[in-house]
Motif scaffolding. Structure first.
Motif: not given
Ligand SMILES: *Cc1c(COP(=O)(O)O)cnc(C)c1O
Length: 222
Positions: A23, A25, A67, A151, A153, A195-196, A211-214, A220
């Motif tokens: 991820v 973004k 996403i 999907m 959360m 997620m993270s 879905r891994v971002g940070s 961010r």
């Molecule tokens: C931002 C986001 C993520 C990733 O989040 P992190 O905590 O940075 O891993 C995953 N899924 C969705 C829907 C998001 O908006």
């Protein structure tokens, strides 16, 4: 740690068949390029304009996943290239994906987003809304918006038990929906969750896509 090392640390521990969506973004194209050079190909974005801009600048073989919350009037911008939309949260949005994808024409894979977390602000079908929509059956006529999974959360909390309960609920719903409406459809196989901060719990509950971002790109900057 560098992006490449963080990616390696995450992908090394993934069960067979589970995919990582990086991820990206709010992170610049340079960060995506670094991940790309380390071998990552699937990237997730949550804003249409941001994904469009990055798509225009980056290599063709990147696989873009959307996403974030998607407004119907923006579907047309991403439909020519997006591979998977994780966040289809209404039948109206699914219909708009169908309409725009038919024009291209191409088939766009979609996940139906469920709301199981405690937060009021998260988008998605409740389990009953999802059952009701699927029971109506109109989605079966769609040729260009293909439903390939669910999907969800978990709540944003330190309560690991709560997170585990929510992921188990998503997993059970996936099994129910698969059995009732997609039993003979091999394409319906994705359960995007984790997620993270909670992906290990999601993997334990049967996630097929995290879905891994940070944890890859750092915190961010909003
Ligand atoms: C931002 C986001 C993520 C990733 O989040 P992190 O905590 O940075 O891993 C995953 N899924 C969705 C829907 C998001 O908006």
């Amino acid at each position: 740690m560098m992006i490449a090392e963080r990616l390696e640390a995450i992908t090394r521990g993934l069960p067979e068949g589970v995919r990582l969506v990086a991820v990206s973004k709010f992170h610049p194209v340079e960060a995506i390029r670094e991940a790309y050079l380390a071998g990552q190909r699937v990237f997730g974005e949550s804003k249409v304009q941001e994904m469009d801009a990055k798509h225009a600048l980056l290599p063709e073989d990147i696989v873009w996943h959307f996403i974030g919350h998607l407004q119907t009037n923006k579907v047309k911008y991403i439909v020519p290239y997006v591979r998977l939309i994780h966040s289809v949260d209404s039948y109206k949005l699914l219909l708009e994906v169908e309409r725009q994808a038919a024009k291209v024409p191409r088939v766009v894979d979609c996940l139906l987003q469920l709301h199981v977390a405690r937060e009021e602000t998260k988008f998605g079908f409740t389990p009953d809304e999802l059952r009701e929509m699927l029971a109506k059956g109109a989605w079966r006529e769609l040729k260009h918006a293909r439903v390939v999974g669910l999907m969800g959360m978990a709540s944003n909390t330190d309560d690991t038990e709560q997170i585990r309960r929510e992921f188990r609920l998503l997993h059970d719903l996936f099994g129910e929906v698969k059995a009732r409406w997609f039993a003979t459809d091999d394409a319906f196989k994705e359960l995007s969750m984790g997620m993270s901060h909670d992906y290990p719990e999601a993997l334990a509950a049967g996630s097929t896509m995290i879905r891994v971002g940070s944890k890859i790109f750092g915190e961010r900057v909003y």
